[in-house]
Design a protein around this motif. Structure first.
Motif, PDB file in Angstrom:
ATOM      1  N   PRO A 217      47.673  41.267  39.842  1.00  0.00           N
ATOM      2  CA  PRO A 217      47.359  42.539  40.507  1.00  0.00           C
ATOM      3  C   PRO A 217      45.950  43.030  40.184  1.00  0.00           C
ATOM      4  O   PRO A 217      45.525  43.053  39.032  1.00  0.00           O
ATOM      5  CB  PRO A 217      48.427  43.496  39.958  1.00  0.00           C
ATOM      6  N   GLY A 218      45.236  43.415  41.222  1.00  0.00           N
ATOM      7  CA  GLY A 218      43.912  43.983  41.078  1.00  0.00           C
ATOM      8  C   GLY A 218      42.791  42.989  40.874  1.00  0.00           C
ATOM      9  O   GLY A 218      41.620  43.390  40.762  1.00  0.00           O
ATOM     10  N   MET A 219      43.118  41.685  40.832  1.00  0.00           N
ATOM     11  CA  MET A 219      42.100  40.706  40.468  1.00  0.00           C
ATOM     12  C   MET A 219      41.501  39.947  41.650  1.00  0.00           C
ATOM     13  O   MET A 219      40.423  39.359  41.511  1.00  0.00           O
ATOM     14  CB  MET A 219      42.669  39.706  39.465  1.00  0.00           C
ATOM     15  N   ALA A 220      42.159  39.921  42.790  1.00  0.00           N
ATOM     16  CA  ALA A 220      41.650  39.125  43.915  1.00  0.00           C
ATOM     17  C   ALA A 220      40.250  39.566  44.316  1.00  0.00           C
ATOM     18  O   ALA A 220      39.413  38.731  44.695  1.00  0.00           O
ATOM     19  CB  ALA A 220      42.602  39.222  45.098  1.00  0.00           C
ATOM     20  N   ASP A 221      39.974  40.863  44.215  1.00  0.00           N
ATOM     21  CA  ASP A 221      38.688  41.387  44.673  1.00  0.00           C
ATOM     22  C   ASP A 221      37.630  41.420  43.577  1.00  0.00           C
ATOM     23  O   ASP A 221      36.524  41.880  43.810  1.00  0.00           O
ATOM     24  CB  ASP A 221      38.870  42.802  45.250  1.00  0.00           C
ATOM     25  N   ARG A 222      37.976  40.902  42.372  1.00  0.00           N
ATOM     26  CA  ARG A 222      36.985  40.934  41.287  1.00  0.00           C
ATOM     27  C   ARG A 222      36.912  39.605  40.547  1.00  0.00           C
ATOM     28  O   ARG A 222      36.389  39.543  39.426  1.00  0.00           O
ATOM     29  CB  ARG A 222      37.279  42.078  40.322  1.00  0.00           C
TER      30      ARG A 222
END
Length: 385
Positions: A217-222
């Motif tokens: 969670p939250g990591m695809a865009d970073r």
């Protein structure tokens, strides 16, 4: 007065170069440098020859052959459920090392900090330093190489820009588990940190599972996910790697890459696209083949009094020589090469504080069975050296 720039003068030849030269001088079995000494598969070699004969011999696009970018996107979707646009979210590079170098140069400003896990692949710290960054290492300790969440968070500061993760990790063979990755992801999100992940050993795994950090969670865009063809298909000399992630991170990488190599070898990229279409049975056979090599070498090392730290992944196994009262890895490796005729790699060069790796020596088992058996013969003859 040296004519060398200070940034170059500060760099020394890698430990791989030093130990390979020593191995060659003493005609030692080289279990140091991590390249397979057996042939790549016939299918992938035929693909490369066919591409050359079909005149795929001019510049590839800087971001890579379209069919390879599409094959990478399909692989990431099929195996991990990650969705990437081949046109804007994938870049083909000259090996994973170029991808890492270009990523660090494109994402770091002078003084930015990078959290990483040690012992680590020896190109990371020099690349961070040359990019103007500052390494902030978390040292992992045997036998389980556990990540302490609180210790990790203490390394993060207002200057932290990136977290660099290698799983399965060279040289220690650690596979980061879901709990550890969840903690890493939560800290990256909380502190607005970009993650760069080196996943070149993703398919050489024996225990646990490979979980790309980008899937949390939250990591695809970073997250910028880096891997390559080299280890999986035994073509380390082809230097075909890639990076996949958000379009802005990929664009940043490509702005640097265009002035390093511009592009990689076009026919090898075409062959790589065909290779990535293999079925899942290929990856299962790969794991089992390397598992047999790992078990053979670990049993041998234990038999000759070199206690192995059995790896969960990669094609390396570390030995704890501190328990033998031989806690000087460089001296041990030189002695092993010169007197026994088997070369290994000391682990202290993989650590910012050499004392953290002084008790550890790394052996590679990505070698043919006759080579491993000859190494076994020499190690048994030199037992108790």
């Amino acid at each position: 007065m040296t004519r060398m720039a200070r940034r170059a003068a500060s760099l020394q030849p890698t430990i791989f170069t030093a130990m390979t030269d020593l191995a060659n001088r003493h005609r030692a079995i080289n279990l140091g440098q991590g390249f397979p000494d057996f042939a790549a598969g016939e299918a992938i070699k035929r693909s490369a020859v066919r591409a050359i004969k079909q005149d795929c011999n001019q510049y590839a696009p800087s971001n890579g052959q379209p069919q390879l970018r599409e094959a990478i996107a399909a692989k990431m979707s099929r195996q991990y459920g990650l969705q990437f646009d081949p046109g804007s979210q994938i870049a083909v590079t000259v090996g994973a090392t170029e991808a890492l170098f270009a990523a660090l140069f494109s994402l770091l400003d002078p003084g930015d900090e990078v959290v990483l896990f040690e012992p680590c692949y020896d190109s990371y710290r020099p690349a961070i330093s040359m990019a103007g960054g500052v390494s902030r290492p978390l040292t992992l300790r045997p036998p389980d190489w556990h990540v302490d969440r609180d210790e990790l968070e203490r390394l993060i500061s207002p200057r932290t820009r990136l977290l660099l993760l290698n799983s399965p990790q060279n040289p220690i063979g650690k596979v980061f588990n879901r709990e550890e990755l969840r903690a890493i992801a939560e800290l990256c999100v909380r502190h607005d940190v970009i993650a760069v992940t080196d996943e070149v050993y993703e398919h050489i795994l024996f225990e646990g599972e490979h979980i790309p950090l980008a899937t949390l969670p939250g990591m695809a865009d970073r997250t910028l996910t880096i891997s390559s063809l080299a280890k999986t298909f035994s073509v380390t000399g082809w230097k075909v790697g890639w990076a996949a992630g958000p379009a802005d991170l990929v664009e940043a990488l490509l702005r640097v890459k265009q002035f390093i190599t511009f592009c990689g070898a076009a026919p090898l990229q075409t062959a790589a696209a065909e290779a990535l279409a293999v079925g899942e049975d290929f990856y299962q056979r790969l794991k089992e083949d390397y598992r047999q090599r790992r078990d053979f070498l670990c049993e041998l090392l234990a038999d000759v009094g070199l206690p192995p730290l059995t790896p969960q992944g990669t094609y390396f196994v570390c030995v704890d020589i501190g328990a033998l009262g031989r806690g000087n890895d460089i001296a041990f490796c030189r002695d092993l090469t010169e007197r026994v005729g088997v070369a290994a790699i000391p682990v202290s060069p993989f650590c910012s504080n050499p004392d953290d790796g002084r008790d550890l020596v790394r052996f590679a088992f990505c070698k043919s069975r006759p080579v491993l058996e000859e190494a076994a013969k020499r190690l048994r003859a030199g037992a108790g050296m």
